[in-house]
Design a protein around this motif. Structure first.
Motif, PDB file in Angstrom:
ATOM      1  N   PHE A 282       0.819  -1.213   0.000  1.00  0.00           N
ATOM      2  CA  PHE A 282       0.000   0.000   0.000  1.00  0.00           C
ATOM      3  C   PHE A 282       0.852   1.263   0.000  1.00  0.00           C
ATOM      4  CE2 PHE A 282      -3.629  -2.734   1.005  1.00  0.00           C
ATOM      5  CZ  PHE A 282      -4.577  -2.159   0.178  1.00  0.00           C
ATOM      6  N   THR A 283       2.013   1.236   0.625  1.00  0.00           N
ATOM      7  CA  THR A 283       2.912   2.394   0.581  1.00  0.00           C
ATOM      8  C   THR A 283       3.273   2.709  -0.867  1.00  0.00           C
ATOM      9  OG1 THR A 283       3.803   1.990   2.788  1.00  0.00           O
ATOM     10  CG2 THR A 283       5.182   3.270   1.291  1.00  0.00           C
ATOM     11  N   ARG A 284       3.551   1.688  -1.651  1.00  0.00           N
ATOM     12  CA  ARG A 284       3.873   1.887  -3.070  1.00  0.00           C
ATOM     13  C   ARG A 284       2.652   2.300  -3.881  1.00  0.00           C
ATOM     14  NH1 ARG A 284       8.872  -0.341  -5.004  1.00  0.00           N
ATOM     15  NH2 ARG A 284      10.026  -1.224  -3.268  1.00  0.00           N
ATOM     16  N   LEU A 285       1.519   1.630  -3.645  1.00  0.00           N
ATOM     17  CA  LEU A 285       0.307   1.947  -4.411  1.00  0.00           C
ATOM     18  C   LEU A 285      -0.162   3.380  -4.173  1.00  0.00           C
ATOM     19  CD1 LEU A 285      -1.783  -1.339  -3.991  1.00  0.00           C
ATOM     20  CD2 LEU A 285      -0.566  -0.565  -6.032  1.00  0.00           C
ATOM     21  N   LEU A 286       0.022   3.863  -2.946  1.00  0.00           N
ATOM     22  CA  LEU A 286      -0.429   5.219  -2.604  1.00  0.00           C
ATOM     23  C   LEU A 286       0.636   6.284  -2.858  1.00  0.00           C
ATOM     24  CD1 LEU A 286      -2.274   4.420   0.752  1.00  0.00           C
ATOM     25  CD2 LEU A 286      -3.287   4.779  -1.505  1.00  0.00           C
ATOM     26  N   ASP A 287       1.819   5.877  -3.310  1.00  0.00           N
ATOM     27  CA  ASP A 287       2.935   6.806  -3.553  1.00  0.00           C
ATOM     28  C   ASP A 287       3.291   7.620  -2.311  1.00  0.00           C
ATOM     29  OD1 ASP A 287       3.364   6.069  -6.190  1.00  0.00           O
ATOM     30  OD2 ASP A 287       2.049   7.625  -6.993  1.00  0.00           O
ATOM     31  N   LEU A 288       3.300   6.979  -1.153  1.00  0.00           N
ATOM     32  CA  LEU A 288       3.574   7.712   0.084  1.00  0.00           C
ATOM     33  C   LEU A 288       5.027   8.182   0.125  1.00  0.00           C
ATOM     34  CD1 LEU A 288       1.691   5.584   2.762  1.00  0.00           C
ATOM     35  CD2 LEU A 288       0.870   7.524   1.430  1.00  0.00           C
ATOM     36  N   THR A 289       5.194   9.432   0.483  1.00  0.00           N
ATOM     37  CA  THR A 289       6.524  10.001   0.665  1.00  0.00           C
ATOM     38  C   THR A 289       6.935   9.803   2.121  1.00  0.00           C
ATOM     39  OG1 THR A 289       5.577  12.157   1.196  1.00  0.00           O
ATOM     40  CG2 THR A 289       6.122  11.747  -1.125  1.00  0.00           C
ATOM     41  N   SER A 290       8.121  10.254   2.476  1.00  0.00           N
ATOM     42  CA  SER A 290       8.630  10.037   3.836  1.00  0.00           C
ATOM     43  C   SER A 290       7.785  10.741   4.900  1.00  0.00           C
ATOM     44  CB  SER A 290      10.079  10.503   3.929  1.00  0.00           C
ATOM     45  OG  SER A 290      10.164  11.882   3.645  1.00  0.00           O
TER      46      SER A 290
ATOM     47  N   ASN B  78      -6.248  20.431  11.736  1.00  0.00           N
ATOM     48  CA  ASN B  78      -6.296  19.203  10.936  1.00  0.00           C
ATOM     49  C   ASN B  78      -7.359  18.271  11.491  1.00  0.00           C
ATOM     50  OD1 ASN B  78      -4.208  20.145   9.347  1.00  0.00           O
ATOM     51  ND2 ASN B  78      -2.668  19.334  10.742  1.00  0.00           N
ATOM     52  N   ARG B  79      -8.144  17.675  10.603  1.00  0.00           N
ATOM     53  CA  ARG B  79      -9.228  16.796  11.028  1.00  0.00           C
ATOM     54  C   ARG B  79      -9.220  15.498  10.215  1.00  0.00           C
ATOM     55  NH1 ARG B  79     -10.943  20.694   7.783  1.00  0.00           N
ATOM     56  NH2 ARG B  79     -12.373  20.227   6.097  1.00  0.00           N
ATOM     57  N   LYS B  80      -9.883  14.497  10.760  1.00  0.00           N
ATOM     58  CA  LYS B  80      -9.937  13.181  10.124  1.00  0.00           C
ATOM     59  C   LYS B  80     -10.716  13.267   8.813  1.00  0.00           C
ATOM     60  CE  LYS B  80     -11.249   8.458  11.262  1.00  0.00           C
ATOM     61  NZ  LYS B  80     -11.793   7.611  12.310  1.00  0.00           N
ATOM     62  N   GLN B  81     -10.215  12.567   7.790  1.00  0.00           N
ATOM     63  CA  GLN B  81     -10.934  12.503   6.523  1.00  0.00           C
ATOM     64  C   GLN B  81     -10.898  11.072   6.002  1.00  0.00           C
ATOM     65  OE1 GLN B  81      -8.961  15.064   3.704  1.00  0.00           O
ATOM     66  NE2 GLN B  81      -7.330  13.617   3.331  1.00  0.00           N
ATOM     67  N   VAL B  82     -11.908  10.722   5.232  1.00  0.00           N
ATOM     68  CA  VAL B  82     -11.978   9.408   4.607  1.00  0.00           C
ATOM     69  C   VAL B  82     -12.093   9.625   3.110  1.00  0.00           C
ATOM     70  CG1 VAL B  82     -13.282   7.256   4.406  1.00  0.00           C
ATOM     71  CG2 VAL B  82     -13.128   8.411   6.616  1.00  0.00           C
ATOM     72  N   CYS B  83     -11.254   8.940   2.370  1.00  0.00           N
ATOM     73  CA  CYS B  83     -11.223   9.073   0.916  1.00  0.00           C
ATOM     74  C   CYS B  83     -11.422   7.687   0.312  1.00  0.00           C
ATOM     75  CB  CYS B  83      -9.870   9.654   0.495  1.00  0.00           C
ATOM     76  SG  CYS B  83      -9.602   9.704  -1.278  1.00  0.00           S
ATOM     77  N   GLN B  84     -12.418   7.551  -0.568  1.00  0.00           N
ATOM     78  CA  GLN B  84     -12.578   6.265  -1.244  1.00  0.00           C
ATOM     79  C   GLN B  84     -11.541   6.196  -2.355  1.00  0.00           C
ATOM     80  OE1 GLN B  84     -16.511   5.170  -2.459  1.00  0.00           O
ATOM     81  NE2 GLN B  84     -15.851   3.162  -3.128  1.00  0.00           N
ATOM     82  N   TYR B  85     -10.822   5.091  -2.388  1.00  0.00           N
ATOM     83  CA  TYR B  85      -9.729   4.903  -3.341  1.00  0.00           C
ATOM     84  C   TYR B  85     -10.128   3.840  -4.351  1.00  0.00           C
ATOM     85  CZ  TYR B  85      -4.812   4.861  -4.760  1.00  0.00           C
ATOM     86  OH  TYR B  85      -3.647   4.977  -5.461  1.00  0.00           O
ATOM     87  N   PHE B  86      -9.246   3.554  -5.292  1.00  0.00           N
ATOM     88  CA  PHE B  86      -9.505   2.524  -6.284  1.00  0.00           C
ATOM     89  C   PHE B  86      -9.738   1.186  -5.593  1.00  0.00           C
ATOM     90  CE2 PHE B  86      -6.444   5.504  -8.248  1.00  0.00           C
ATOM     91  CZ  PHE B  86      -7.270   6.016  -9.231  1.00  0.00           C
ATOM     92  N   PRO B  87     -10.615   0.333  -6.139  1.00  0.00           N
ATOM     93  CA  PRO B  87     -10.820  -0.981  -5.523  1.00  0.00           C
ATOM     94  C   PRO B  87      -9.527  -1.795  -5.514  1.00  0.00           C
ATOM     95  CG  PRO B  87     -12.489  -0.538  -7.187  1.00  0.00           C
ATOM     96  CD  PRO B  87     -11.464   0.546  -7.300  1.00  0.00           C
TER      97      PRO B  87
ATOM     98  N   PRO C 229      -0.545  12.357  -1.543  1.00  0.00           N
ATOM     99  CA  PRO C 229      -0.171  11.757  -2.828  1.00  0.00           C
ATOM    100  C   PRO C 229      -1.271  10.930  -3.480  1.00  0.00           C
ATOM    101  CG  PRO C 229       1.288  10.991  -1.043  1.00  0.00           C
ATOM    102  CD  PRO C 229       0.347  11.978  -0.463  1.00  0.00           C
ATOM    103  N   TRP C 230      -2.096  10.257  -2.689  1.00  0.00           N
ATOM    104  CA  TRP C 230      -3.140   9.420  -3.292  1.00  0.00           C
ATOM    105  C   TRP C 230      -4.224  10.254  -3.957  1.00  0.00           C
ATOM    106  CZ3 TRP C 230      -2.127   9.561   1.926  1.00  0.00           C
ATOM    107  CH2 TRP C 230      -3.087  10.159   2.738  1.00  0.00           C
ATOM    108  N   GLU C 231      -4.453  11.471  -3.500  1.00  0.00           N
ATOM    109  CA  GLU C 231      -5.443  12.331  -4.149  1.00  0.00           C
ATOM    110  C   GLU C 231      -4.966  12.758  -5.531  1.00  0.00           C
ATOM    111  OE1 GLU C 231      -6.990  15.555  -1.815  1.00  0.00           O
ATOM    112  OE2 GLU C 231      -7.682  14.202  -0.239  1.00  0.00           O
TER     113      GLU C 231
END
Length: 117
Positions: free
Chosen positions: A14-22, A65-74, A102-104
């Motif tokens: 998931f780190t790779r799929l979401l392109d998470l940076t450091s 900053n507040r909690k958010q939920v984002c629907q991502y690709f299946p 990054p996932w957005e």
């Protein structure tokens, strides 16, 4: 050349799929088999240096900053949700601005591509 997935755990995938940076890391991954749902909880490093996304001014203050939920690709047949804190900053020049995770960016690119087809 592809990466051998049997040597990776779900967090690395998931780190790779979401392109998470450091600045971003995966806190936990929850699988709800009956609902066919995966929830990926992502955290932002509180020590990370924040910059205004418009002008690049460094060391701007975090803002409410507040909690958010984002629907991502299946993920296979599972609905995937990214749960994180929205990152808002207060820039002296531009006011309150959102730091886009990054996932957005991936979702925006995908939607733009599908609108042009």
């Amino acid at each position: 050349m592809g990466i051998c997935m049997d040597r990776m755990n779900m967090e690395e995938i998931f780190t790779r799929l979401l392109d998470l940076t450091s600045q971003w890391s995966i806190e936990k991954i929850e699988l709800f088999e009956e609902q066919k749902k995966v929830c990926v909880h992502v955290t932002f490093d509180p020590a990370a240096r924040l910059c205004c996304p418009l002008c690049g001014t460094e060391n701007v203050s975090p803002y409410n900053n507040r909690k958010q939920v984002c629907q991502y690709f299946p993920f296979f047949e599972y609905h995937t949700y990214i749960i994180s804190q929205s990152q808002l900053v207060s820039c002296p020049q531009h006011g309150i601005q959102k730091i886009k995770p990054p996932w957005e960016e991936k979702i925006d690119d995908y939607l733009a591509l599908n609108r042009t087809i």
